[in-house]
Design a protein around this motif. Structure first.
Motif, PDB file in Angstrom:
ATOM      1  N   LEU A   1       0.857  -1.311  -0.066  1.00  0.00           N
ATOM      2  CA  LEU A   1      -0.114   0.127   0.278  1.00  0.00           C
ATOM      3  C   LEU A   1       0.910   1.151   0.038  1.00  0.00           C
ATOM      4  CD1 LEU A   1      -2.895   1.210   0.181  1.00  0.00           C
ATOM      5  CD2 LEU A   1      -2.583   1.202   2.522  1.00  0.00           C
ATOM      6  N   LEU A   2       0.598   2.039  -0.901  1.00  0.00           N
ATOM      7  CA  LEU A   2       1.600   3.323  -1.101  1.00  0.00           C
ATOM      8  C   LEU A   2       0.763   4.274  -1.506  1.00  0.00           C
ATOM      9  CD1 LEU A   2       4.796   1.893  -3.130  1.00  0.00           C
ATOM     10  CD2 LEU A   2       4.669   2.530  -0.866  1.00  0.00           C
ATOM     11  N   ASN A   3       1.296   5.763  -1.277  1.00  0.00           N
ATOM     12  CA  ASN A   3       0.545   6.980  -1.925  1.00  0.00           C
ATOM     13  C   ASN A   3       1.174   7.040  -3.380  1.00  0.00           C
ATOM     14  OD1 ASN A   3      -1.208   7.930   0.086  1.00  0.00           O
ATOM     15  ND2 ASN A   3       0.857   8.631   1.169  1.00  0.00           N
TER      16      ASN A   3
ATOM     17  N   LYS B   1       0.692   8.951  -7.396  1.00  0.00           N
ATOM     18  CA  LYS B   1       0.022   9.998  -8.124  1.00  0.00           C
ATOM     19  C   LYS B   1       0.235   9.609  -9.725  1.00  0.00           C
ATOM     20  CE  LYS B   1       0.221  14.914  -9.485  1.00  0.00           C
ATOM     21  NZ  LYS B   1      -0.058  14.548 -10.803  1.00  0.00           N
TER      22      LYS B   1
ATOM     23  N   ARG C   1      -3.353  12.640  -6.261  1.00  0.00           N
ATOM     24  CA  ARG C   1      -2.506  11.733  -5.393  1.00  0.00           C
ATOM     25  C   ARG C   1      -3.754  10.876  -4.735  1.00  0.00           C
ATOM     26  NH1 ARG C   1       2.310  13.710  -1.519  1.00  0.00           N
ATOM     27  NH2 ARG C   1       2.396  12.073   0.022  1.00  0.00           N
ATOM     28  N   THR C   2      -3.371   9.593  -4.671  1.00  0.00           N
ATOM     29  CA  THR C   2      -4.257   8.655  -3.766  1.00  0.00           C
ATOM     30  C   THR C   2      -3.541   7.453  -3.122  1.00  0.00           C
ATOM     31  OG1 THR C   2      -6.315   7.540  -3.860  1.00  0.00           O
ATOM     32  CG2 THR C   2      -4.989   7.244  -5.761  1.00  0.00           C
ATOM     33  N   GLN C   3      -4.259   6.643  -2.366  1.00  0.00           N
ATOM     34  CA  GLN C   3      -3.468   5.558  -1.928  1.00  0.00           C
ATOM     35  C   GLN C   3      -3.934   4.346  -2.711  1.00  0.00           C
ATOM     36  OE1 GLN C   3      -4.758   4.655   2.128  1.00  0.00           O
ATOM     37  NE2 GLN C   3      -2.549   5.411   2.855  1.00  0.00           N
TER      38      GLN C   3
ATOM     39  N   ILE D   1      -2.776   0.063  -3.884  1.00  0.00           N
ATOM     40  CA  ILE D   1      -2.123  -1.153  -3.650  1.00  0.00           C
ATOM     41  C   ILE D   1      -1.656  -1.562  -4.886  1.00  0.00           C
ATOM     42  CG2 ILE D   1      -2.055  -3.655  -3.038  1.00  0.00           C
ATOM     43  CD1 ILE D   1      -4.718  -2.838  -1.421  1.00  0.00           C
TER      44      ILE D   1
ATOM     45  N   ASP E   1      -7.493  -0.016  -6.145  1.00  0.00           N
ATOM     46  CA  ASP E   1      -7.750   1.160  -4.968  1.00  0.00           C
ATOM     47  C   ASP E   1      -8.319   0.267  -3.800  1.00  0.00           C
ATOM     48  OD1 ASP E   1      -9.981   2.541  -3.433  1.00  0.00           O
ATOM     49  OD2 ASP E   1      -9.492   4.095  -4.852  1.00  0.00           O
ATOM     50  N   PRO E   2      -7.886   0.587  -2.509  1.00  0.00           N
ATOM     51  CA  PRO E   2      -8.006  -0.122  -1.443  1.00  0.00           C
ATOM     52  C   PRO E   2      -9.512  -0.642  -1.173  1.00  0.00           C
ATOM     53  CG  PRO E   2      -6.490   1.577  -1.012  1.00  0.00           C
ATOM     54  CD  PRO E   2      -6.958   1.886  -2.378  1.00  0.00           C
TER      55      PRO E   2
ATOM     56  N   TYR F   1       5.421   7.420  -3.305  1.00  0.00           N
ATOM     57  CA  TYR F   1       5.814   8.372  -2.146  1.00  0.00           C
ATOM     58  C   TYR F   1       5.879   6.996  -1.102  1.00  0.00           C
ATOM     59  CZ  TYR F   1       3.754  12.149  -4.878  1.00  0.00           C
ATOM     60  OH  TYR F   1       3.709  12.953  -5.755  1.00  0.00           O
TER      61      TYR F   1
ATOM     62  N   GLU G   1       7.460   6.035   2.761  1.00  0.00           N
ATOM     63  CA  GLU G   1       7.658   6.716   4.410  1.00  0.00           C
ATOM     64  C   GLU G   1       9.002   6.732   4.931  1.00  0.00           C
ATOM     65  OE1 GLU G   1       5.892   3.484   6.854  1.00  0.00           O
ATOM     66  OE2 GLU G   1       3.781   3.976   6.115  1.00  0.00           O
TER      67      GLU G   1
END
Length: 705
Positions: A17-19, A21, A27-29, A31, A46-47, A84, A86
């Motif tokens: 799971l990542l951010n 774009k 930009r969204t979350q 998988i 999409d989650p 993006y 962590e």
């Protein structure tokens, strides 16, 4: 076997799971996971399960690391995905996992292509079409697949095909394979294949399946039709689809590389040159980056421009002054030069410094050039040398272009009366002729006298010592005492200079460099026609490479064989007999448009270069083929007669016709001297000069000299 980062691969196999774009999206979350049905595809979910799409690992052109927490993945269409993270550890883990999967994807792609290009392409499309992921396609999924392949089949006919081949309202993989092979057979090659096939085996419904080419048959085909006497088959027998794959393989491209003579002084060559290299878009509000320099070197550009300005903390910067363009550090640009200048070949790189820095930061620039480039940096040893060093002598060397200084050069030449005049600014220079009585030019000398005094104060001795191309005014009435010079002329003045010189310009550029640059008023970074300057012999004709227009396409073709092209005064006459047979996979560049609209393609072929050869090329265009982008048949013939082939390029463009305006589908350009005869494919490029997957024009070429 590639080294595996197990943790990175596992993260992408099981999902991470990542951010994210996506290109032109917010930009969204999301998988990210390796597609369970197709190991060359990364699936994005999409989650909440409301969004699902893919990106193709074999279509990735670059992965760029932005800071310690961002990756930018760019495909050959120029579309990107930003990831993006962590922390830096997570970034490195996923990047190494992606690197491994990309290598594996490309390895599998190559194996599949060698077996069957059609099925190789279709497998990935089937994965995208198989919405319920059951390895079978229902009618809607089959319809989507046919649409993606740009095959125009009326819905009623498509239903009939589906009903005839379905089992439980599904098409399994084996059935799809047979259907696609039938649909995508290149019938235009049938007669050619039969002509050279000598063996028959077994009983088949399809006569083509009963015919086989032996290795001897294939050797004969390459000898007679392709003028390749040394072709070595890889196996004993070839069926029709094997032969079809050989014709549509990269090894059968229209482009034939030729050896480059490295023995001449580099003033004897045209050099692939760029302007405002740091820019990614326009000159007022565009973004600048080191990636722009990477792209330039990867495209084969060898002369790049650095606009140098005073930066914070004593670190000079590169930017477009007095605009909204962002800054990049000079030292980062030079590190990019060190790492990428010889990406495409070992020919020398030229750094054109447009200097706006104070003396202190100029000294810093000299230090950075020496410390970062080291032995790559070329330094003049003999200022009295009568000819420039040869291309062979300058392999993998970096030359610096900087303002000339009269006092410094007189000292090096050990003379008191130099014929050199350095430039007053980065754009303006004195251009004099022995028969020119223009009073304005004489007035300019007095007008700039104060500027010249200020210029003396800003010249950096440390930078002069490592300069190998000294920027001076263009002075055609006397022979310069130094060969290590370059004069710059704007695009609007160069033709006037050439015309008024009465042949002296052509004599001058035999031994001395001239650089042509775009007008400063081209705020949109558009380009000008480079051929008049090339034809006159100017070596450094700088274009805005961030703008992929027709003139940039012609530049691409001119330097496709090498970043340095030897100038030739000996005319090469050619009659080129062209038959445009067919095309493959002509599709809209925009993914959404591909799903909604079928193309109506046609092909046109043109000549750019010497005006004697250009005037006849407006009429060469095939008929429009309605509703068939996947496999249009043209069978169009023309004859291209060239008197100065060494000064020309031939460019091919595929368009879709519309009463509202035709749309470009693909393009290609090369020198006539690099044409291969026989049945060849033209690998089409998109609007950003990236290779389009399995998009070709099939031609037959014959040449008379």
């Amino acid at each position: 076997m590639n080294k595996i980062n197990h943790q990175g691969v596992n993260s992408l196999v099981y999902g991470v799971l990542l951010n994210v774009k996506l290109h032109k999206m917010k930009r969204t979350q999301i998988i990210l996971l390796l597609s369970p049905n197709e190991v060359r595809m990364i699936q994005m979910l999409d989650p909440q399960g409301t969004f699902s799409t893919y990106f193709d690992l074999t279509q990735i052109s670059d992965i760029q690391q932005k800071e310690q927490s961002k990756l930018k993945i760019i495909n050959i269409q120029g579309e990107y995905i930003k990831l993006y993270f962590e922390n830096p550890f997570q970034l490195i883990t996923i990047k190494e996992g992606l690197d491994y999967l990309i290598k594996e994807g490309n390895r599998i792609q190559k194996q599949l292509d060698s077996y069957n290009q059609i099925w190789s392409s279709a497998l990935k499309l089937i994965t995208k079409a198989d919405i319920d992921m059951d390895n079978k396609l229902n009618f809607k999924e089959f319809q989507f697949l046919i649409g993606e392949l740009q095959i125009e089949i009326p819905e009623r006919k498509l239903i009939q095909i589906f009903e005839k081949n379905q089992k439980n309202n599904q098409l399994d993989e084996a059935t799809l394979y047979k259907l696609l092979m039938d649909i995508t057979r290149r019938h235009e090659l049938t007669e050619l294949y039969q002509k050279y096939s000598s063996k028959q085996e077994g009983m088949f419904e399809d006569p083509l399946q009963a015919m086989l080419m032996t290795d001897k048959d294939l050797q004969q085909f390459f000898k007679v039709e392709q003028a390749q006497n040394d072709y070595q088959p890889k196996r004993k027998q070839y069926n029709f689809y094997d032969f079809q794959n050989l014709i549509f393989s990269e090894e059968n491209s229209l482009f034939q590389p030729t050896a480059v003579d490295l023995s001449q002084p580099i003033t004897k060559y045209l050099i692939n040159s760029s302007h405002n290299t740091y820019l990614e878009t326009n000159q007022l509000t565009g973004e600048s980056s080191c990636f722009a320099y990477q792209d330039a070197f990867k495209m084969g550009f060898k002369c790049v421009e650095l606009d140098c300005w005073d930066g914070e903390d004593g670190e000079p910067k590169v930017t477009h002054g007095h605009t909204l363009v962002n800054d990049i550090k000079f030292k980062d640009v030079i590190s990019t030069v060190r790492d990428f200048a010889f990406y495409k070949d070992n020919n020398p790189a030229i750094l054109s410094l447009e200097m706006h820095c104070c003396l202190k930061q100029q000294k810093r620039i000299a230090d950075l050039l020496q410390s970062i480039l080291g032995e790559m940096l070329f330094v003049v040893k003999d200022f009295k040398q009568e000819k420039f060093s040869t291309l062979q002598q300058l392999q993998r060397r970096v030359l610096v272009k900087y303002k000339g200084d009269d006092q410094f050069l007189q000292e090096k030449l050990q003379t008191q009366s130099s014929t050199l005049f350095y430039t007053q600014s980065h754009d303006d220079m004195l251009i004099t002729f022995d028969d020119d009585d223009n009073q304005d030019i004489q007035a300019n000398v007095k007008q700039f006298s104060q500027t010249l005094d200020e210029h003396h104060k800003k010249i950096c001795r440390e930078l002069l010592e490592i300069t190998s191309l000294y920027a001076v005014s263009l002075k055609l009435d006397k022979k310069p005492e130094l060969v290590w010079i370059v004069s710059s002329v704007s695009e609007d003045k160069i033709q006037d200079v050439i015309k008024k010189s009465h042949g002296k310009f052509q004599e001058y550029v035999d031994n001395y460099f001239v650089r042509v640059y775009p007008l400063g008023l081209r705020f949109d970074s558009s380009n000008y026609d480079p051929f008049p300057s090339w034809t006159a012999g100017a070596q450094l004709v700088a274009l805005n490479i961030q703008t992929k227009d027709l003139f940039m396409l012609q530049n691409y073709g001119m330097f496709l064989n090498s970043s340095y092209v030897l100038k030739s005064n000996q005319d090469v006459r050619m009659n080129i007999y062209v038959r445009i047979i067919s095309a493959t996979n002509l599709v809209w560049e925009e993914a959404k448009r591909r799903q909604e609209e079928i193309v109506d393609p046609y092909i046109k072929i043109r000549v750019a270069g010497n005006k004697d050869d250009v005037n006849k090329s407006d009429k060469w265009r095939t008929e429009v083929v309605q509703d068939n982008g996947y496999h249009p048949i043209f069978n169009y013939q023309c004859v291209i007669q060239l008197k100065h082939a060494q000064q020309d390029v031939i460019y091919v463009q595929a368009y879709s016709y519309s009463i509202l305006g035709d749309s470009l589908l693909g393009q290609y350009c090369l020198s006539p001297l690099n044409l291969r005869t026989g049945y060849r494919i033209i690998p089409l490029l998109n609007s950003q000069f990236k290779t389009l997957a399995n998009s070709y024009v099939l031609v037959q070429i014959k040449i008379e000299y």
